[in-house]
Design an enzyme around this catalytic site. Sequence first.
Site, PDB file in Angstrom:
ATOM      1  CG  HIS A  27      88.852 -15.919 -66.393  1.00  0.00           C
ATOM      2  ND1 HIS A  27      87.542 -15.647 -66.727  1.00  0.00           N
ATOM      3  CD2 HIS A  27      88.817 -16.920 -65.492  1.00  0.00           C
ATOM      4  CE1 HIS A  27      86.742 -16.454 -66.071  1.00  0.00           C
ATOM      5  NE2 HIS A  27      87.498 -17.249 -65.292  1.00  0.00           N
ATOM      6  CD  GLU A  54      87.503 -21.931 -60.804  1.00  0.00           C
ATOM      7  OE1 GLU A  54      88.157 -22.341 -59.810  1.00  0.00           O
ATOM      8  OE2 GLU A  54      87.001 -20.791 -60.858  1.00  0.00           O
TER       9      GLU A  54
END
Length: 177
Positions: free
Chosen positions: A8, A79
Site C-alpha cells: 500500500h 499486517e
Amino acid sequence: MKIYLIRHGQVPHNALKIYSNENEDLNQIGIEQAKILKNRIKDINYDVIITSPLVRAKHTANIINLNNKKIIIDNRLSERDPGSLSGKPLNVTNRDEYWNYYTSIHYGTSEDIKLFFDKIYNFINDLKNEKYTTVIIVAHSGVSKAFSAYFEGINDGMFLNRGLENCEIKEYELNRN
C-alpha cells in the site's frame, strides 16, 4: 498463475517510523504513490485484485484498479499486529530480531512471526485452487516478507530488508498443485 504483490501507499505511521495497529488511511504522499503506480501497471491484464481488509490497502487497491475488476478482501492479508508496541518508535526494538524468523525474543504482545507467516502461506496455498491467470495483491510490508519466505525460502531467517517499500511491486509465479 502470475501474482503481482503490491505494498500500500504511505500512511502517517510510516512517515513517523512508529509501530501501529491503527487502521489508518493513506496520507497525501500515499495517494500520489498509488496514482503513480496505477500508471506503471496500466498494461497488466489482471483477473482480480485481492486486498488486505485494512483501509490503506483497500484505498490503494481502489486507486490502482483502472480496469474496474472485482476487489476481494481477505483478512489473512492483514499486517503483522505489533500489539503493545503500537504507537512506539520502531527503534524500541531490535528490528533485525523483530523480523528474524528464528528469534527466541518476543516483543510485548506482538504477533508471533511464525504464526503470521503461516497465515500468509495458508492464503497462498488456497490461491493455488483458483482459476485466475493474473492476480494483483495489495497488502503490507510484513506480508511481502512472508511472500519472500514462501517463494524464495527462509534462508537465514532475516526478513527486515526483504519487504516492499510503499507502492513497490514484485512479481511472483505461483505453480498450481
